[in-house]
Design a protein around this motif. Structure first.
Motif, short mmCIF file in Angstrom:
data_model
loop_
_atom_site.label_atom_id
_atom_site.label_comp_id
_atom_site.label_asym_id
_atom_site.label_seq_id
_atom_site.Cartn_x
_atom_site.Cartn_y
_atom_site.Cartn_z
N PRO A 40 -2.37 3.88 0.70
CA PRO A 40 -1.79 3.00 1.72
C PRO A 40 -1.93 1.53 1.33
N GLY A 41 -0.82 0.82 1.38
CA GLY A 41 -0.85 -0.60 1.08
C GLY A 41 -0.89 -0.96 -0.39
N GLN A 109 -0.55 15.06 0.02
CA GLN A 109 -1.64 14.18 0.46
C GLN A 109 -2.99 14.70 -0.01
#
Length: 114
Positions: A40-41, A109
Motif C-alpha cells: 500500500p502506498g 494478497q
C-alpha cells in the motif's frame, strides 16, 4: 494467455507461504517468469525472476529467504517464501514474458502479521 495466481494468505512473522502461478492459452515459449509485489502506498517492485534456462535473480530484500522455481511442462512458476517479515506484506503479481509480449496475473494478497 491467462495467468492464475494462488497461495496467498495471512501468516505470522517467521512463517512460510508458497505462491503458484499457472499460465494457460496459446503458449509456444516462455522466456522468463517473474514475481512482483506492491505494498500500500508504494510502487510495484520486482521480487524474483527465473529465465528459461533456470537463471534466477532476486531483490536484495528477499535474498536467502525466497526461492523462485518453474515447471516448464506445466507452464507454472512458484515462489517459496520463508522467514516472512511484516514488510513482505503486499499484493504479489506474477508475469510471464513471451517473445514480443508480457502478461500479468491478477495478484494474490500476502499479509504477514501476528
Amino acid at each position: 494467455v491467462q495467468l492464475q495466481a494462488s497461495g496467498g494468505g495471512l501468516v505470522q512473522p517467521g512463517g512460510s507461504l508458497r505462491l503458484s502461478c499457472a499460465a494457460s492459452g496459446s503458449i509456444f515459449r516462455i522466456n522468463a517468469m517473474s514475481w512482483y509485489r506492491q505494498a500500500p502506498g508504494k510502487e510495484r517492485e520486482l521480487v524474483a525472476t527465473i529465465t528459461s534456462g533456470g537463471n534466477t535473480n532476486y531483490a536484495d530484500s528477499v535474498k536467502g529467504r525466497f526461492t523462485i522455481s518453474r515447471d516448464n511442462a506445466k507452464n507454472t512458476q512458484y515462489l517459496q517464501m520463508n522467514s516472512l517479515k511484516p514488510e513482505d506484506t503486499a499484493v504479489y503479481y506474477c508475469n510471464v514474458r513471451l517473445p514480443g509480449s508480457l502478461y500479468w496475473g491478477q495478484g494474490t494478497q500476502v499479509t504477514v502479521s501476528s
